[in-house]
Scaffold this active site. Structure first.
Site, PDB file in Angstrom:
ATOM      1  N   LYS A   1       2.842  -4.165  -4.756  1.00 44.88           N
ATOM      2  CA  LYS A   1       2.496  -3.070  -3.834  1.00 44.88           C
ATOM      3  C   LYS A   1       1.907  -1.938  -4.655  1.00 44.88           C
ATOM      4  O   LYS A   1       2.208  -1.814  -5.838  1.00 44.88           O
ATOM      5  CB  LYS A   1       3.755  -2.581  -3.111  1.00 44.88           C
ATOM      6  CG  LYS A   1       3.479  -1.846  -1.825  1.00 44.88           C
ATOM      7  CD  LYS A   1       3.263  -2.791  -0.656  1.00 44.88           C
ATOM      8  CE  LYS A   1       2.769  -2.068   0.562  1.00 44.88           C
ATOM      9  NZ  LYS A   1       2.706  -2.957   1.746  1.00 44.88           N
TER      10      LYS A   1
ATOM     11  N   ASP B   1      -2.602  -0.983   3.772  1.00 44.00           N
ATOM     12  CA  ASP B   1      -1.275  -0.618   4.303  1.00 44.00           C
ATOM     13  C   ASP B   1      -1.483   0.744   4.963  1.00 44.00           C
ATOM     14  O   ASP B   1      -2.625   1.095   5.313  1.00 44.00           O
ATOM     15  CB  ASP B   1      -0.237  -0.561   3.168  1.00 44.00           C
ATOM     16  CG  ASP B   1       1.203  -0.433   3.680  1.00 44.00           C
ATOM     17  OD1 ASP B   1       1.729  -1.402   4.231  1.00 44.00           O
ATOM     18  OD2 ASP B   1       1.808   0.666   3.556  1.00 44.00           O
TER      19      ASP B   1
HETATM   20  P1  NDP Z   1      -1.502   2.708   9.735  1.00 43.48           P
HETATM   21  O1  NDP Z   1      -1.790   3.766   8.748  1.00 43.48           O
HETATM   22  O2  NDP Z   1      -2.613   1.978  10.376  1.00 43.48           O
HETATM   23  O3  NDP Z   1      -0.579   3.285  10.912  1.00 43.48           O
HETATM   24  C1  NDP Z   1       0.652   3.877  10.684  1.00 43.48           C
HETATM   25  C2  NDP Z   1       1.102   4.554  11.962  1.00 43.48           C
HETATM   26  O4  NDP Z   1       2.396   5.109  11.767  1.00 43.48           O
HETATM   27  C3  NDP Z   1       0.208   5.722  12.352  1.00 43.48           C
HETATM   28  O5  NDP Z   1       0.222   5.833  13.753  1.00 43.48           O
HETATM   29  C4  NDP Z   1       0.874   6.919  11.692  1.00 43.48           C
HETATM   30  O6  NDP Z   1       0.593   8.141  12.346  1.00 43.48           O
HETATM   31  C5  NDP Z   1       2.339   6.548  11.835  1.00 43.48           C
HETATM   32  N1  NDP Z   1       3.132   7.082  10.712  1.00 43.48           N
HETATM   33  C6  NDP Z   1       2.901   6.920   9.383  1.00 43.48           C
HETATM   34  N2  NDP Z   1       3.820   7.573   8.657  1.00 43.48           N
HETATM   35  C7  NDP Z   1       4.634   8.148   9.544  1.00 43.48           C
HETATM   36  C8  NDP Z   1       5.779   8.965   9.429  1.00 43.48           C
HETATM   37  N3  NDP Z   1       6.270   9.294   8.211  1.00 43.48           N
HETATM   38  N4  NDP Z   1       6.379   9.376  10.566  1.00 43.48           N
HETATM   39  C9  NDP Z   1       5.890   9.025  11.792  1.00 43.48           C
HETATM   40  N5  NDP Z   1       4.806   8.274  11.963  1.00 43.48           N
HETATM   41  C10 NDP Z   1       4.201   7.829  10.862  1.00 43.48           C
HETATM   42  O7  NDP Z   1      -0.495   1.688   9.007  1.00 43.48           O
HETATM   43  P2  NDP Z   1      -0.137   0.201   9.404  1.00 43.48           P
HETATM   44  O8  NDP Z   1      -0.125   0.049  10.872  1.00 43.48           O
HETATM   45  O9  NDP Z   1      -0.954  -0.696   8.576  1.00 43.48           O
HETATM   46  O10 NDP Z   1       1.366   0.093   8.837  1.00 43.48           O
HETATM   47  C11 NDP Z   1       2.513   0.431   9.612  1.00 43.48           C
HETATM   48  C12 NDP Z   1       3.738  -0.211   8.991  1.00 43.48           C
HETATM   49  O11 NDP Z   1       3.565  -1.645   8.964  1.00 43.48           O
HETATM   50  C13 NDP Z   1       4.040   0.191   7.544  1.00 43.48           C
HETATM   51  O12 NDP Z   1       5.442   0.156   7.353  1.00 43.48           O
HETATM   52  C14 NDP Z   1       3.397  -0.944   6.753  1.00 43.48           C
HETATM   53  O13 NDP Z   1       3.976  -1.069   5.473  1.00 43.48           O
HETATM   54  C15 NDP Z   1       3.729  -2.117   7.646  1.00 43.48           C
HETATM   55  N6  NDP Z   1       2.898  -3.306   7.453  1.00 43.48           N
HETATM   56  C16 NDP Z   1       1.531  -3.248   7.567  1.00 43.48           C
HETATM   57  C17 NDP Z   1       0.792  -4.398   7.428  1.00 43.48           C
HETATM   58  C18 NDP Z   1      -0.684  -4.431   7.653  1.00 43.48           C
HETATM   59  O14 NDP Z   1      -1.256  -5.525   7.663  1.00 43.48           O
HETATM   60  N7  NDP Z   1      -1.355  -3.312   7.884  1.00 43.48           N
HETATM   61  C19 NDP Z   1       1.420  -5.688   7.076  1.00 43.48           C
HETATM   62  C20 NDP Z   1       2.868  -5.644   7.069  1.00 43.48           C
HETATM   63  C21 NDP Z   1       3.546  -4.478   7.218  1.00 43.48           C
HETATM   64  P3  NDP Z   1      -0.849   8.863  12.216  1.00 43.48           P
HETATM   65  O15 NDP Z   1      -1.748   8.157  13.189  1.00 43.48           O
HETATM   66  O16 NDP Z   1      -0.549  10.264  12.602  1.00 43.48           O
HETATM   67  O17 NDP Z   1      -1.305   8.696  10.804  1.00 43.48           O
END
Ligand code: NDP
Length: 444
Positions: free
Chosen positions: A126, A166
């Site tokens: 990571k 991510d």
């Molecule tokens: P994105 O950046 O696309 O989306 C993240 C979302 O969560 C956004 O809506 C963001 O808000 C919100 N967010 C982020 N940090 C916080 C916080 N501290 N408090 C509240 N809301 C928060 O990321 P992903 O969708 O790719 O990832 C989401 C999760 O899934 C993570 O845990 C990641 O590690 C996990 N994951 C992702 C994978 C992938 O393929 N992308 C694969 C496996 C796991 P805002 O819109 O305001 O930024």
């Protein structure tokens, strides 16, 4: 003192400033205790657990970049190469101000077991930076990505380490990172996944984590005589994972009534309009207030609150530790029958325990969100073959992998007399594979 307790004590001492890492190690070691106890002498002899909790290496570097006003900023960049027992390091890059070594160690550790569960030959890693892409122009993001890759490129490679996206790293960032790698090395290799479709990306990769979460959920529900048809679902997040989880859940007959971002959340009683959500988040990169503005029946609330909505199934898809004990109590009181993690470690340890003790089906992210990395591995295969598979072929394989993971973790839990405990099942099944490979390869 048992071997597990000894190692846990040492991890807590050595990593005192890294609570997320300690939390992840505690969850895994606690749930593989039965396996370790049964093989204690063999594992102790080769210090298996001590090696498993120590990353192969951590690379940190300075990332200077210039904003549009000509001002220079300095961020910290990282790559944690955690474990390559079963394949090249593989795991995303996160750009978020909360990023520090402890978060990336927790994610790399989890990734090792997740990748083992996919059955594909990929190890765990990571990386990322404390850079915040919010409010930055495309040019600023590009200059940052170019500077980040100028250091990172020395440590990655198609057979060494293949990062992906991510939080904060999507198609735009992967494109800029790939472009810089190509300039620096003059090679066209599959060193990143999540690439654009015109330069080596795989169809379905964008949708894979969210879709995979739902394929996995369908199988777990089937094993328990339940179904998504007409179920009311709560999803948190509004990013890549959340968006495509909502899309697939609705395609499968459920109604998803919530989503959230880092400032607030939406309750939409008519079901989330996914096309509008994509327009607001993927195209305009705006806040959810813009979603509310176009959906008169929807409510927008500041802060946190998705888990207060009555639902049959919940899908935390935003970030770590977003579902706490009080949220778990509310979900149970409201009749929630299942929680399936889309994000990595979104549920705190005490909340997980409470849900399990109250008969809520629960699958950990390392099993239920593995569709993203699995499809990344399929992207690597296509890059090696110099071929592109059809969307149908990738989706069929994704479905097979996610259904298979559900069956594998159910079987592992059964084998150790913990039927229905999918946290234990996932940790045991992932651990068994990594442990066998590490032991076979000698002490290193
Ligand atoms: P994105 O950046 O696309 O989306 C993240 C979302 O969560 C956004 O809506 C963001 O808000 C919100 N967010 C982020 N940090 C916080 C916080 N501290 N408090 C509240 N809301 C928060 O990321 P992903 O969708 O790719 O990832 C989401 C999760 O899934 C993570 O845990 C990641 O590690 C996990 N994951 C992702 C994978 C992938 O393929 N992308 C694969 C496996 C796991 P805002 O819109 O305001 O930024």
């Amino acid at each position: 003192m048992s071997y597990v307790d000894e190692v846990l004590e040492s991890v807590k001492k050595k990593n005192a400033g890294e609570p997320e890492f300690i939390q992840a190690v505690t969850e895994v070691l606690e749930s593989i205790r039965v396996v370790v106890d049964a093989h204690e002498e063999e594992y102790r002899k080769v210090a298996l657990l001590e090696r498993l909790v120590e990353p192969d290496r951590i690379i940190t570097f300075r990332v200077p970049w210039t904003d549009d006003k000509g001002e220079v900023h300095v961020q910290r960049g990282y790559r944690v190469q955690f474990n390559n027992a079963i394949g090249p390091y593989k795991g995303g890059l996160r750009f978020h101000p909360s990023v520090y070594q402890g978060i990336l160690k927790f994610l790399g550790f989890e990734q090792t077991f997740k990748n083992a569960l996919t059955t594909l030959p990929i190890g765990g890693g990571k990386g990322g930076s404390d850079f915040d892409p919010h409010g930055k122009s495309d040019n600023e993001v590009m200059r940052f990505c170019q500077s980040f890759m100028t250091e990172l490129y020395k440590y990655i490679g198609a057979d060494v380490d293949v990062p992906a996206g991510d939080i904060g790293v999507g198609g735009r960032e992967v494109g800029y990172l790939f472009g810089q790698y190509k300039r620096l090395t003059n090679t066209y290799e599959g060193i990143l996944t999540g690439k654009g479709l015109t330069f080596g990306g795989s169809l379905i990769r964008t949708q894979a984590t969210g879709y995979g979460l739902l394929y996995h959920t369908v199988e777990i529900l089937k094993l328990n005589g339940q179904s998504l048809k007409d179920a009311v679902c709560a999803v948190s997040g509004a990013g890549n994972v959340a968006t495509y989880a909502i899309e697939k859940a609705q395609e499968l007959g459920a109604k998803v009534v919530t989503c959230s971002d880092s400032t607030g959340w939406i309750y939409d009683p008519d079901g989330i309009d996914v096309e509008l959500l994509k327009e607001v988040k993927e195209v305009r990169r705006a806040r959810l207030t813009e979603y509310k503005a176009e959906r008169p029946n929807a409510e927008y609330h500041e802060g946190k609150g998705v888990w207060t909505v009555k639902c049959d199934y919940a899908f935390p898809c935003a970030t770590q530790n977003e579902l706490e004990l009080e949220d778990a109590k509310t979900l149970v009181a409201n009749g929630c029958k299942g929680v399936f993690e889309g994000a990595n470690m979104p549920t705190t340890l005490d909340a997980t325990k409470y849900l399990q003790e109250n008969g809520v089906l629960f699958t950990p992210g390392k099993a239920s969100n593995a569709g993203g990395v699995a499809t990344s591995a399929l992207e690597m295969t296509q890059n090696s073959e110099r071929l592109s598979w059809s969307a149908e072929e990738v989706d069929t394989r994704l479905k097979m992998i996610m259904t298979g993971i559900a069956d594998t973790i159910a079987e592992a839990a059964d084998r150790y007399g913990m039927t229905g405990n999918y946290v234990a099942g996932a940790n045991i099944a992932g651990f068994e594979k990594v442990a066998e490979a590490m032991i076979a390869q000698g002490v290193y």
